[in-house]
Design a protein around this motif. Structure first.
Motif, short mmCIF file in Angstrom:
data_model
loop_
_atom_site.label_atom_id
_atom_site.label_comp_id
_atom_site.label_asym_id
_atom_site.label_seq_id
_atom_site.Cartn_x
_atom_site.Cartn_y
_atom_site.Cartn_z
N ALA A 594 40.99 27.43 58.06
CA ALA A 594 40.94 28.86 57.72
C ALA A 594 39.55 29.42 58.01
CB ALA A 594 41.27 29.06 56.25
N GLY A 595 39.51 30.68 58.39
CA GLY A 595 38.22 31.34 58.60
C GLY A 595 37.53 31.62 57.27
N GLU A 596 36.27 32.09 57.35
CA GLU A 596 35.51 32.35 56.13
C GLU A 596 36.15 33.44 55.27
OE1 GLU A 596 31.50 33.22 57.04
OE2 GLU A 596 31.06 31.29 57.99
N THR A 597 36.71 34.48 55.93
CA THR A 597 37.31 35.59 55.18
C THR A 597 38.53 35.12 54.41
OG1 THR A 597 36.53 37.15 56.85
CG2 THR A 597 38.26 37.91 55.37
N LEU A 598 39.42 34.38 55.09
CA LEU A 598 40.62 33.89 54.41
C LEU A 598 40.26 32.90 53.31
CD1 LEU A 598 43.12 33.37 57.38
CD2 LEU A 598 43.10 35.19 55.69
N ALA A 599 39.28 32.01 53.59
CA ALA A 599 38.90 31.03 52.58
C ALA A 599 38.36 31.69 51.33
CB ALA A 599 37.85 30.08 53.17
N ALA A 600 37.72 32.85 51.48
CA ALA A 600 37.17 33.54 50.30
C ALA A 600 38.24 34.30 49.52
CB ALA A 600 36.07 34.49 50.73
N LEU A 601 39.35 34.72 50.20
CA LEU A 601 40.40 35.48 49.53
C LEU A 601 41.20 34.63 48.56
CD1 LEU A 601 41.75 37.68 52.46
CD2 LEU A 601 40.22 38.37 50.60
N ALA A 602 41.40 33.33 48.86
CA ALA A 602 42.25 32.48 48.01
C ALA A 602 41.73 32.38 46.59
CB ALA A 602 42.39 31.10 48.65
N PRO A 603 40.44 32.01 46.34
CA PRO A 603 39.98 31.92 44.94
C PRO A 603 39.96 33.28 44.24
CG PRO A 603 38.15 31.61 46.48
CD PRO A 603 39.39 31.57 47.30
N ARG A 604 39.75 34.40 44.99
CA ARG A 604 39.80 35.73 44.36
C ARG A 604 41.20 36.03 43.82
NH1 ARG A 604 37.82 40.28 48.29
NH2 ARG A 604 38.71 41.50 46.56
N PHE A 605 42.22 35.69 44.62
CA PHE A 605 43.58 35.95 44.18
C PHE A 605 43.94 35.08 42.98
CE2 PHE A 605 48.27 35.47 44.71
CZ PHE A 605 48.61 36.79 44.45
N GLU A 606 43.45 33.80 42.96
CA GLU A 606 43.69 32.92 41.81
C GLU A 606 43.09 33.53 40.54
OE1 GLU A 606 45.24 30.07 41.44
OE2 GLU A 606 45.59 29.24 43.43
N ARG A 607 41.87 34.06 40.64
CA ARG A 607 41.23 34.66 39.47
C ARG A 607 41.98 35.91 39.02
NH1 ARG A 607 36.50 33.39 42.45
NH2 ARG A 607 36.36 35.57 43.19
N HIS A 608 42.49 36.68 39.98
CA HIS A 608 43.25 37.88 39.63
C HIS A 608 44.49 37.52 38.83
CE1 HIS A 608 45.27 41.74 39.93
NE2 HIS A 608 46.31 41.11 40.50
N LEU A 609 45.19 36.49 39.24
CA LEU A 609 46.40 36.08 38.52
C LEU A 609 46.07 35.63 37.11
CD1 LEU A 609 48.38 34.13 41.30
CD2 LEU A 609 48.78 36.45 40.47
N ARG A 610 44.95 34.89 36.95
CA ARG A 610 44.60 34.44 35.61
C ARG A 610 44.23 35.64 34.72
NH1 ARG A 610 42.04 30.26 38.55
NH2 ARG A 610 40.01 31.34 38.38
#
Length: 681
Positions: A594-610
């Motif tokens: 994954a590129g840097e942009t996609l790699a950074a989006l995954a943990p942001r979405f995890e935090r949003h769900l929590r």
């Protein structure tokens, strides 16, 4: 699946190394050393079938996965079948049927037991005596030492360098790892070191082969003396130059092949040695007490006309040549082998080099009564020897001879009278009671059954009493066909008979043993395993003969072809192994990173769900987790933008595992997540 990047397995993880999964195998150099030691043991004896089975069992350790563990004393019990079978085969006839006359070569059974122990060690999960390579090297060294007592000098000299090279490679594999303590190798190319080791091993092997050959007799005597019951070391060949009458035949019963004949066999009696002096129940003199002289081909009529029979002596321990009495010629060196010596008029016993296989040609006559080089007429001294009777001969024997011979007018009639008497009054038996005193006298004056040595001795004594020059003869009685124009002589075909001189005719074979006691009537068919081993030996002999007939340039070409074949096979093996390693170390499937942009989006979405109260379990993907809420009761999760979160999860998966390098797609996902988090760009 979730958006987390799958972690590829390492090579070790892909192979899932666990203790015991990969069975321990012998080092290849140790296996090569063992096989070479087996070859020397084959040259010592003729146990080709046994050694082939042991070699196959050793090679199977590279194929089969299981090994013998330590539970319930399994390593000890594993030795019982091979070692017990070898002891049984080697000692059955000698120890159980002839306890008083045992005289067998103990070196070969010892070597076989050591070879079987070596194979068992290779199958143990944890071998005895240290590392696997060390234990196999020690055992193969002992087997090679035993096998080097063979009389085949050329074979030992050829195998020794290869064996020592394999032994050096085994020891090299046992050295401690690390570079300390080897300053002399600093800066030397690996090729120089490798060639130095190779050259040194070959030189040591050549010197070792010569040393083993030089001391083969002391080694053999030492091994023989391990059996304290015997003071002599004599090969059991089914024939001997020592003739002492006893309770059983002085020649053992065995199915081992002694001679192979190619051609017609008009006369079954193949004489080996003639004796003239009888004393104390034995015939002499033996071969070592005779004055032998070189004999040339003209004396033996090697170029005589007539059908030829090629005879091949297969065993050691046969220092004489066997041939029919009536042969008209004998060529002891048809293939350029060494000439022979003989005792001339003493009995025409031909002494030959004791090296198997030894080939010679016999020129056959038109009649069994033909007089050839073996039928030397007796001179005055010879006639006196062949008429001599023991000075202490019982007068009752002389009286018996007078009654048996009666008024027979000529020597032929006297021979017929003696045969009629022996056939009518005595039966054949493998065992007899020699009684007290002279055994031949007890046999003639009684009616007990006995074996061929008694019948032949009795015929000689009776005919000498009648004035017929007669001698005692030992050899083999041929009868077993082995295909068209081929015959086989076995140890059990060893026989004794007499030869009488008939004035005006010459020497005549006198067969005094009843027909029921001759080898043709008592022999059985060899077991299947024996016939299989004989077939293997014949094929091996044919291969050796073909190999010996090649010219030097053919040998070089063949060695080059074999070397190229081995190098090609080795290169193919290495190539296949490298391919298999790469395949094993490569994951079954791996997504693009994954590129840097996609790699950074995954943990942001995890935090949003929590933060919104919808944390995603580790065992579910984002889509599976949010779809479950979307299909639940109406309104569940509506306050947290459930549908927008589900749309983002699906869009992210499509981009991450489809177009991860597309910057516009990554930008759209970033905007979607910003809107989902309530921020404006």
């Amino acid at each position: 699946m979730r958006g987390r990047d799958p972690k590829p397995k390492t090579h070790d993880e892909a192979r899932s190394h666990k203790p015991g999964d990969s069975p321990p195998r012998p080092p290849p150099a140790a296996t090569a050393a063992a096989l070479l030691s087996f070859a020397t043991l084959y040259l010592l004896g003729n146990s080709l079938l046994l050694l082939s089975v042991l070699s196959a069992a050793l090679l199977l350790t590279y194929v089969l996965p299981w090994r013998i563990g330590k539970r319930w004393l399994l390593p000890w019990f594993a030795h019982v079948p091979p070692v017990g079978g070898i002891v049984y085969v080697n000692l059955e006839q000698t120890l159980w049927t002839k306890p008083a006359l045992v005289d067998f070569r103990i070196a070969e059974p010892i070597g076989q037991v050591l070879a079987a122990t070596l194979v068992v060690q290779a199958w143990l999960r944890e071998p005895w005596g240290g590392p696997r390579g060390a234990s196999l090297a020690v055992l193969s060294s002992l087997v090679f030492l035993v096998g080097s007592t063979t009389t085949l000098h050329g074979a030992v000299s050829t195998l020794a360098p290869a064996y020592f090279l394999a032994l050096v490679l085994v020891l090299r594999g046992l050295r401690p790892r690390g570079g300390a303590g080897r300053p002399w190798r600093e800066g030397l190319p690996r090729s120089v070191v490798a060639w130095g080791v190779l050259t040194g091993a070959l030189l040591v092997g050549a010197l070792g082969g010569e040393t083993l050959w030089s001391y083969r007799r002391p080694i053999g005597y030492f091994i023989a003396n391990l059996d304290k019951r015997y003071t002599g070391f004599r090969q059991v060949s089914g024939w001997s130059d020592v003739c002492q009458l006893g309770a059983t035949k002085g020649i053992p019963e065995s199915m081992e092949r002694v001679l192979r004949l190619e051609g017609s066999l008009p006369e079954a009696h193949l004489r080996g040695m003639a004796f003239d002096t009888y004393a104390a129940g034995g015939w002499g003199p033996n071969l070592s007490a005779r004055a032998l002289e070189a004999v040339d081909l003209s004396t033996l009529h090697a170029n005589a006309e007539g059908p030829r029979c090629r005879m091949t002596r297969l065993l050691e321990g046969l220092p004489v040549l066997f041939a029919p009495l009536g042969c008209v010629g004998l060529d002891p060196a048809p293939e350029g082998e060494p000439h022979v010596s003989w005792d001339g008029a003493f009995g025409a016993t031909l002494h030959a080099p004791d090296l198997p296989p030894y080939r010679y040609d016999v020129v056959l006559g038109s009649s069994v009564d033909a007089q050839g080089p073996l039928c030397v007429p007796p001179d005055e001294a010879g006639r006196a020897r062949w008429l001599a009777l023991p000075p202490d001969l019982d007068p009752r024997v002389r009286e018996l001879a007078r009654r048996v011979l009666g008024e027979a007018p000529d020597p032929r009639k006297k021979v017929e009278a003696v045969l009629r008497h022996l056939f009518a009054t005595h039966a054949y038996s493998l065992t007899t009671d020699p009684g007290d005193g002279d055994p031949v006298t007890n046999f003639l004056l009684g009616t007990q059954a006995a074996h061929c040595e008694y019948f032949a001795s009795a015929a000689v004594i009776l005919l000498r009493c009648g004035g017929v020059p007669t001698r005692y003869v030992t050899g083999y009685y041929g009868h077993e066909a082995a295909g068209e124009g081929a015959w086989v002589i076995r140890q059990q075909d060893a026989h004794a008979w007499a030869e009488a001189w008939i004035d005006g005719t010459g020497w005549l074979t006198v067969e005094a043993t009843p027909g029921s006691g001759r080898p043709a009537a008592t022999a059985g068919k060899p077991p299947l395993l024996d016939r299989l081993e004989e077939w293997m030996k014949d094929k091996a002999a044919e291969a050796r003969k073909w190999f010996a007939g090649l010219a030097w340039y053919q040998l070089l070409a063949g060695l080059g072809a074999v070397l190229l074949l081995l190098l090609g096979a080795g290169a193919m093996f290495l190539l296949l192994r490298r391919v298999s390693w790469r395949a094993a170390s490569r994951p079954a499937f791996q997504y693009a990173s994954a590129g840097e942009t996609l790699a950074a989006l995954a943990p942001r979405f995890e935090r949003h769900l929590r933060r919104t109260g919808l944390p995603c379990p580790a065992e579910l993907t984002w889509g599976e987790h949010l779809s479950g809420y979307a299909s639940g009761p109406s309104g569940a999760g509506a306050g947290v933008g459930l549908q927008a979160a589900l749309a983002f999860a699906r869009a992210y998966s499509a981009v991450r595992f489809g177009r991860p390098e597309d910057p516009e797609a990554a930008l759209r996902l970033t905007r979607m997540l910003d809107e989902l988090e309530g921020r404006k760009t």
